[in-house]
Design an enzyme around this catalytic site. Structure first.
Site, mmCIF file in Angstrom:
data_model
loop_
_atom_site.group_PDB
_atom_site.id
_atom_site.type_symbol
_atom_site.label_atom_id
_atom_site.label_comp_id
_atom_site.label_asym_id
_atom_site.label_seq_id
_atom_site.Cartn_x
_atom_site.Cartn_y
_atom_site.Cartn_z
ATOM 1 N N HIS A 191 27.507 -40.611 -4.802
ATOM 2 C CA HIS A 191 28.227 -39.748 -5.741
ATOM 3 C C HIS A 191 28.584 -38.399 -5.128
ATOM 4 C CE1 HIS A 191 24.216 -37.878 -6.769
ATOM 5 N NE2 HIS A 191 24.982 -36.813 -6.854
ATOM 6 N N ASP A 229 23.580 -45.973 -5.669
ATOM 7 C CA ASP A 229 24.045 -44.647 -5.267
ATOM 8 C C ASP A 229 23.612 -44.331 -3.837
ATOM 9 O OD1 ASP A 229 25.110 -42.121 -5.381
ATOM 10 O OD2 ASP A 229 23.524 -41.278 -6.646
ATOM 11 N N SER A 283 21.528 -33.333 -4.237
ATOM 12 C CA SER A 283 21.750 -34.779 -4.288
ATOM 13 C C SER A 283 21.958 -35.295 -2.874
ATOM 14 C CB SER A 283 22.983 -35.091 -5.133
ATOM 15 O OG SER A 283 22.755 -34.815 -6.483
ATOM 16 N N GLY A 284 21.414 -36.462 -2.603
ATOM 17 C CA GLY A 284 21.567 -37.051 -1.278
ATOM 18 C C GLY A 284 20.406 -36.795 -0.350
#
Length: 266
Positions: free
Chosen positions: A68, A116, A210-211
């Site tokens: 995402h 994801d 995120s990630g």
């Protein structure tokens, strides 16, 4: 200087549901050599914008992150910054490497944030030294137990409001029972996701990181994915072990095309 100015003005991905380090502490500089700062520049008819996410090095030419994080529309240029502690200055230890291409998992769903995960292929191999090193990932059937204390690091926001952190922060979080996340979300998949968090809601990750990796027992067992609305607890991480065969397959494909050798270690 231009890239540094772009970082200063970069803002969090609007769809990033996890990543802010709340209740954590600054890490010892360069003690997390696998961490990557993923900087994206997106251009389209309405102009250009800069976004950032976390990521982690798993091989000198490959970084894992959350799907995402990478926009699917517009012209996207991605740069990975390795060996960083204070992301607002050009530290001598930093390696800025462009991303050659990237691969989303074929079943990734932006709406439900299922599957994801994205694999970034670097344009050249990183120089491996004391400040830049890959982290191991778990095998296909390797699961982290409920109650295990793990850590999440990144440069996301440290408060509900305010700017992102200049320096790398880290927070310890415990793995929760899958049933907790299943009760709160109909899209939670226990095979490919991990339920994580601090039930006292004093520690969390949210916008900005995120990630980044969920590190348990010195392996990257999870990827910061999304939260449950505005709740700080629990959070959902992509379960890396579930995707290990797919990751290995993509790495083999990368190896079929020769990359330039990295410069000599300093």
């Amino acid at each position: 200087m231009l890239l540094l100015l772009l970082i200063s003005s970069a803002f969090v991905l609007p769809w990033a549901g996890a990543g802010r380090i709340i209740g954590g502490n600054e890490v010892v500089p360069h003690s997390r050599p696998y961490m990557a700062y993923v900087l994206m520049h997106v251009s389209n008819r309405s102009g250009s914008k800069a976004f950032y996410c976390g990521g982690f090095l798993i091989r000198p030419d490959a970084v894992l992150s959350a799907a995402h994080c990478v926009p699917k529309k517009g012209r996207v240029n991605i740069t990975v910054i390795l060996g960083a502690h204070n992301i607002r200055i050009r530290e001598w230890s930093q390696q800025w490497i462009s991303v050659r291409d990237w691969v989303f998992h074929p079943r990734y769903s932006p709406d439900s944030v299922k599957y994801d995960i994205v694999l970034l292929r670097l344009i050249r191999r990183a120089t491996i030294n004391q400040n830049v090193q890959p982290i191991s990932i778990p095998c296909r059937n390797e699961r982290v137990r409920v109650g295990t204390k793990c850590s999440v690091a990144g440069w996301g926001r440290t408060y509900l409001t305010g700017h992102s952190s200049n320096v790398m922060m880290e927070v310890d979080l415990k793995v929760q029972n899958d049933k907790l996340c299943q009760q709160l979300s109909s899209t939670y998949l226990r095979r490919s996701m991990i339920c994580v968090g601090d039930q006292n809601s004093r520690k969390s990750s949210f916008d900005g990181d995120s990630g980044g990796p969920l590190v348990c027992n010195q392996k990257a067992h999870g990827i910061v994915s999304h939260g449950m609305g505005r709740r700080l607890f629990p959070e959902v991480f992509t379960r890396v072990s579930y995707f290990e065969p797919w990751i290995r397959q993509q790495l083999r494909r990368f190896a079929l095309q020769e990359l330039p050798a990295s410069p000599s270690s300093q």
